[in-house]
Design an enzyme around this catalytic site. Structure first.
Site, PDB file in Angstrom:
ATOM      1  N   GLY A 102       0.796  -1.221   0.000  1.00  0.00           N
ATOM      2  CA  GLY A 102       0.000   0.000   0.000  1.00  0.00           C
ATOM      3  C   GLY A 102       0.828   1.270   0.000  1.00  0.00           C
TER       4      GLY A 102
ATOM      5  CB  SER B 254      -2.343   6.334  -2.181  1.00  0.00           C
ATOM      6  OG  SER B 254      -3.013   5.147  -1.793  1.00  0.00           O
ATOM      7  N   GLY B 255      -1.732   7.550   0.509  1.00  0.00           N
ATOM      8  CA  GLY B 255      -2.141   7.646   1.904  1.00  0.00           C
ATOM      9  C   GLY B 255      -1.023   7.415   2.903  1.00  0.00           C
TER      10      GLY B 255
ATOM     11  CG  ASP C 106      -0.135  -0.088  -4.036  1.00  0.00           C
ATOM     12  OD1 ASP C 106      -1.132  -0.138  -4.789  1.00  0.00           O
ATOM     13  OD2 ASP C 106      -0.102   0.633  -3.016  1.00  0.00           O
TER      14      ASP C 106
ATOM     15  CG  ASP D 142      -5.904  -7.994  -7.209  1.00  0.00           C
ATOM     16  OD1 ASP D 142      -6.148  -7.553  -6.065  1.00  0.00           O
ATOM     17  OD2 ASP D 142      -6.790  -8.331  -8.012  1.00  0.00           O
TER      18      ASP D 142
ATOM     19  N   GLY E  96      -4.998  -1.536   2.318  1.00  0.00           N
ATOM     20  CA  GLY E  96      -6.321  -1.808   2.857  1.00  0.00           C
ATOM     21  C   GLY E  96      -7.404  -1.095   2.078  1.00  0.00           C
TER      22      GLY E  96
ATOM     23  CB  SER F 166      -8.758   0.745  11.854  1.00  0.00           C
ATOM     24  OG  SER F 166      -9.740   1.762  11.936  1.00  0.00           O
TER      25      SER F 166
ATOM     26  CE1 TYR G   8     -11.107  -0.237   6.877  1.00  0.00           C
ATOM     27  CE2 TYR G   8     -11.842   0.475   9.051  1.00  0.00           C
ATOM     28  CZ  TYR G   8     -10.885   0.477   8.046  1.00  0.00           C
ATOM     29  OH  TYR G   8      -9.716   1.167   8.220  1.00  0.00           O
TER      30      TYR G   8
END
Length: 259
Positions: free
Chosen positions: A11, A14-15, A35, A50, A74, A115, A155
């Site tokens: 990942g 981004s972010g 990624d 993927d 994620g 999270s 989630y």
């Protein structure tokens, strides 16, 4: 002369993942990004994969001497993505970690993205364990139907499972000379923030109101960087709530209300 570390980061395009990539590169680390999207020239190597396809993880080529694995990839709680959320956020994280485990060096670290949404893993542990007990051949659609799981629950469950799986492997990984920790942000200002605000509704709005603002990707990345560093050599089995004090406020309010 200090040996250059090899970081494997999912990942990283981004972010929070991209912010972590920038910090690791600033430290002089060599970073391999896994990624679907190109992380750009900052990465030393990009493996286009993927993660929703567990077979593609098993087929990944070997990566030499890994010092740190950061599982930051994620998906957010979008309608219709329940299957993919459970597959990418949890099952792929576990499958990739197990696949790369033989190449992680003693003294190394694993940092998983959890999270604030996974904070109720204790209350939901029975369902978490049922989910973690599924093997790759099990029909996830059937599990979703049996457990009546909507996008928000998918989630939350995916992140509860990440925390619980990490805790269940402290001893095993310690015997391999590895540390495992997770990071649990609240709302963070990334391209998918709007997905969380829409899906969680009043729950998300209250969170931002209590903390005063959403977090920044670099603020979460700094915690990842610490957990990946030698300075965190005595830190393992921890879930760091990097949430602007949200969890503390909610817990204190609940305790005082019960008096």
């Amino acid at each position: 002369m200090t040996r250059q570390r090899h970081i494997v980061l999912t990942g990283g395009a981004s972010g929070i993942g991209a912010a972590a990539l920038a910090l690791f590169k600033a430290d002089g680390d060599r970073v391999t990004v896994i990624d679907r999207n190109d992380p750009g020239p900052s990465a030393d190597r990009w493996i286009n994969a993927d993660l929703s396809d567990l077979a593609s993880i098993a087929a990944l080529e070997s990566l030499s001497r890994i010092d740190v694995l950061v599982n930051a990839a994620g998906l957010p709680p979008r309608p219709g993505l329940e299957w993919t959320i459970l597959r990418v956020n949890t099952q792929a994280l576990i499958a990739l970690t197990e696949h790369l485990l033989p190449h992680l060096t003693p003294g190394g670290a694993i940092v998983n993205m959890a999270s604030k949404a996974g904070g109720k893993w204790r209350e939901n542990l029975a369902q978490v364990q049922r989910f973690l007990a599924l093997d790759a051949s099990h029909d996830l659609d059937a599990f979703l139907k049996e457990e009546a799981i909507d996008p928000v629950r998918a989630y939350d469950l995916s992140k509860e499972a990440v925390i619980a799986w990490g805790l269940s492997n402290i001893e095993r990984f310690r015997d391999l000379g590895l540390r495992i920790n997770s990071v649990s942000p609240a709302a963070v200002d990334t391209p998918i923030l709007e997905d969380f605000m829409t899906a969680f509704g009043a729950r998300a709005t209250r969170s931002v109101d209590l903390t005063g603002r959403a977090g920044r990707p670099d603020e979460i990345a700094q915690v990842i960087r610490f957990l990946a560093s030698p300075e965190a050599s005595w830190v393992t089995g921890c879930n760091i709530e990097c949430d602007g004090g949200l969890t503390a406020q909610l817990e204190y309010t609940a305790l005082t209300a019960a008096l």
